[in-house]
Write an enzyme that holds these catalytic residues in place. Sequence first.
Site, mmCIF file in Angstrom:
data_model
loop_
_atom_site.group_PDB
_atom_site.id
_atom_site.type_symbol
_atom_site.label_atom_id
_atom_site.label_comp_id
_atom_site.label_asym_id
_atom_site.label_seq_id
_atom_site.Cartn_x
_atom_site.Cartn_y
_atom_site.Cartn_z
ATOM 1 N N LYS A 188 0.852 -1.202 0.000
ATOM 2 C CA LYS A 188 0.000 0.000 0.000
ATOM 3 C C LYS A 188 0.886 1.251 0.000
ATOM 4 O O LYS A 188 1.723 1.422 0.881
ATOM 5 C CB LYS A 188 -0.896 -0.015 1.236
ATOM 6 C CG LYS A 188 -1.649 1.298 1.509
ATOM 7 C CD LYS A 188 -2.551 1.194 2.747
ATOM 8 C CE LYS A 188 -3.143 2.547 3.131
ATOM 9 N NZ LYS A 188 -4.013 2.480 4.327
ATOM 10 N N LYS A 193 -10.399 12.253 8.645
ATOM 11 C CA LYS A 193 -9.843 11.892 9.954
ATOM 12 C C LYS A 193 -9.800 13.126 10.851
ATOM 13 O O LYS A 193 -9.613 14.229 10.343
ATOM 14 C CB LYS A 193 -8.397 11.387 9.791
ATOM 15 C CG LYS A 193 -8.240 10.021 9.174
ATOM 16 C CD LYS A 193 -6.761 9.617 9.129
ATOM 17 C CE LYS A 193 -6.546 8.291 8.426
ATOM 18 N NZ LYS A 193 -7.116 7.140 9.131
ATOM 19 N N ARG A 222 -7.416 -0.662 0.999
ATOM 20 C CA ARG A 222 -7.937 -1.904 0.415
ATOM 21 C C ARG A 222 -8.375 -1.694 -1.031
ATOM 22 O O ARG A 222 -8.368 -2.623 -1.831
ATOM 23 C CB ARG A 222 -9.083 -2.450 1.286
ATOM 24 C CG ARG A 222 -10.280 -1.558 1.359
ATOM 25 C CD ARG A 222 -11.208 -1.907 2.512
ATOM 26 N NE ARG A 222 -10.656 -1.516 3.811
ATOM 27 C CZ ARG A 222 -11.241 -1.746 4.991
ATOM 28 N NH1 ARG A 222 -12.413 -2.349 5.031
ATOM 29 N NH2 ARG A 222 -10.672 -1.363 6.123
HETATM 30 N N1 BES Z 1 -4.195 4.239 7.118
HETATM 31 C C1 BES Z 1 -5.318 3.890 7.897
HETATM 32 C C2 BES Z 1 -5.000 2.837 8.958
HETATM 33 C C3 BES Z 1 -4.023 3.241 10.027
HETATM 34 C C4 BES Z 1 -4.480 3.774 11.203
HETATM 35 C C5 BES Z 1 -2.676 3.006 9.870
HETATM 36 C C6 BES Z 1 -3.584 4.119 12.190
HETATM 37 C C7 BES Z 1 -1.788 3.331 10.871
HETATM 38 C C8 BES Z 1 -2.243 3.878 12.027
HETATM 39 C C9 BES Z 1 -6.431 3.335 7.017
HETATM 40 O O1 BES Z 1 -6.514 3.842 5.733
HETATM 41 C C10 BES Z 1 -7.711 3.656 7.703
HETATM 42 O O2 BES Z 1 -7.992 4.812 7.872
HETATM 43 N N2 BES Z 1 -8.441 2.630 8.111
HETATM 44 C C11 BES Z 1 -9.657 2.815 8.792
HETATM 45 C C12 BES Z 1 -10.629 1.779 8.302
HETATM 46 C C13 BES Z 1 -12.045 2.023 8.714
HETATM 47 C C14 BES Z 1 -12.566 3.266 8.045
HETATM 48 C C15 BES Z 1 -12.852 0.828 8.339
HETATM 49 C C16 BES Z 1 -9.405 2.632 10.282
HETATM 50 O O3 BES Z 1 -8.553 1.811 10.657
HETATM 51 O O4 BES Z 1 -10.037 3.326 11.073
HETATM 52 ZN ZN ZN Z 2 -4.693 4.523 4.936
HETATM 53 ZN ZN ZN Z 3 -7.619 5.632 5.538
#
Ligand code: BES
Ligand code: ZN
Ligand code: ZN
Length: 494
Positions: free
Chosen positions: A263, A275, A349
Site C-alpha cells: 500500500k 480523519k 484496500r
Molecule cells: N491508514 C489507515 C490505517 C491506520 C491507522 C494506519 C492508524 C496506521 C495507524 C487506514 O486507511 C484507515 O484509515 N483505516 C480505517 C478503516 C475504517 C474506516 C474501516 C481505520 O482503521 O479506522
Molecule cells: Zn490509509
Molecule cells: Zn484511511
Amino acid sequence: MEFNVDTTALDALATPLLVVPTFSDDGARGEAYDEANALVGGRLSGIVEEEGYKAEAGKTLLVHTSDAKARRVLLVGVGKAEDYEPLALRSVASSGVQEANGRKLDSATLLVPEAGDRARAMGFAAQGALLGGYRYDHWRTQNVEPLTCQRLGLATGGVDVDGAEAAVAQGEAIGEAVNFARDLMNGPAVEITPTAMAEAARDIARDGGLEVKIFDEAEITRRGMNLILSVSAGSDEEARFIHLTYRPEGATDDTPEVALVGKGVTFDSGGYSLKPSAGMEDMKMDMGGGAAVLGAMKAIAAVKPKYVVHGIVPASENLINGKATKVGDIVRSLNGKTVEIMNTDAEGRLLLADALCYAERLGVDRVIDLATLTGASVVALGPHTAALFAGDEAFGDKIKEASERAGEDFWPMPLNKKLREMLETPNADMKNVGQRWGGAITAGLFLEEFVGDMTWCHLDIAGPAMSDKADGYVPKGGTGFGVMTLVELLQGEV
Ligand code: BES
Ligand code: ZN
Ligand code: ZN
C-alpha cells in the site's frame, strides 16, 4: 558505514571501543567476555562484580581501560548462553554503534562469539550497525550532531570464518534497504509523493538491474484500475502504479513467481470520511507497505534469490477536492466487481484490490500484500506486532517462520468467513467497510475478493510500521518493518 572482517589476533586489536557480547550465566559469561577480560589483565571481573552487572539481554556496561589498544570495553548482555542465536548480534551491534556515536568515536570493533553460525552472526551485526546508526535528519539545518561512527570491525579472534565476507555484504544490503524504507516513510508527504515513490523505484531498478514499469494516471485509467483512480480522484498529485521485476539468472517459465504488493498512500487524510487532526499526524507514513516492498526489491537485487519477484506498489494520496470520491459512490474494479465506497478512509484496500488483480493477471503463483491497513489491527495486537492473515495456511506458516528468523513480530489472525456478510450491500457486489468489530478481519476479507487463484497472505503492518519512540535499533517514526521478513522468506523456500 564500513565493515571489515577482522582476523587480527585479539591481543593485537586496536580500537576505541571493543563491543563484547556477554552471557548472563553467572560465572560463565562466554569466551568473548573471557577474552576481553584477559585483554585488560582480568580487570573486568572486579568491575562487573562491583557494578552488579548481570548481562541480561540488552543491558550494557561501559568500562574504560587504561590499555592503549582497546580504550573502552562495552559489555552488551545477550541473555543465557543456551538461548544464544546469531540474531542477537543485531542488537549488540546496534548498541555498540549508538555508544560509539554518543561518545563521538569514529569506529568500534565487535567480538563475534564462537558459538553458532558465525558468518550469519556477522551478517546480523552489519544489519544492526546500520539500523542502530540510522537517523532521519534530511530537513534539519541546525543543532545536528554528526554521527561519527563510520567503521565497525567484526573480530573473529584471529581465525577465518567461511562465508563471512558474503554474509556481511548481504547484511549490509538488507540494513541499507530497511533504512531506505525508513527514509521514504519519514519524508514529508510534500516530498514523498506518488511520483517521488515511482522515481525511487526507477533508481532501484537502475542500480539493481531490475525491470521497471510505471503507469501514470492516463495508463491507470486505460487499464481500468478504477479503484486506484477513486482514491486519487481528490488529489492534484497524480497516482502512480509501480511494478518492479527481479528475474534470477537462468530463470525459465517454470521458475516460481512471487508478487509483493504494498500500500502506497503517501498521505491519508481520510478523504470525505475525514480523519480528526490527531489521526492524521502519522499519515505521511501510510505508504509503509509500499516502502517495505521497494526496500525488499532493493535488497533482493543484491541478495539474488532463486524466484522471480514482482514488487508492486499502487501509490496515491487520499485527499479532498470537488472531484474527490463521495461516500456512496460505486466503482468498478479491475476484475469487474463493483464496490460501494461507504467510507473513503478505507482507501488502502481499494488500491490493493486493483493491484492484486493486476498481480493475478501476471500469472504469479504466490502473493503477499503489506499495508498499514487498519487501526483495528493495532487495537488487536498492540503497536509492535503485525497481523498475519493467511489465505493459505502453509504459506502463512512459511512467512511466520521467516519472520522469526528475521526478528520481526507477526501474529496469525483469522479470515473468519462469517464476517463476510458485513461487506454486503444491496447497491453493489460489496461495500468497502464492515461494522466496527473485527475491522482488521473485514479488511482482509475484502482483499480476498480480488485474489483469484493465487496463494495469498495479507500482512497488516499498521502497528509496527511506525514507532512513537526509539527503542534499540528501532527508531522513532518509520521503522521499515517488513523488509527483513520478506528478504529472509525469499532467501529460503517459499
Ligand atoms: N491508514 C489507515 C490505517 C491506520 C491507522 C494506519 C492508524 C496506521 C495507524 C487506514 O486507511 C484507515 O484509515 N483505516 C480505517 C478503516 C475504517 C474506516 C474501516 C481505520 O482503521 O479506522
Ligand atoms: Zn490509509
Ligand atoms: Zn484511511
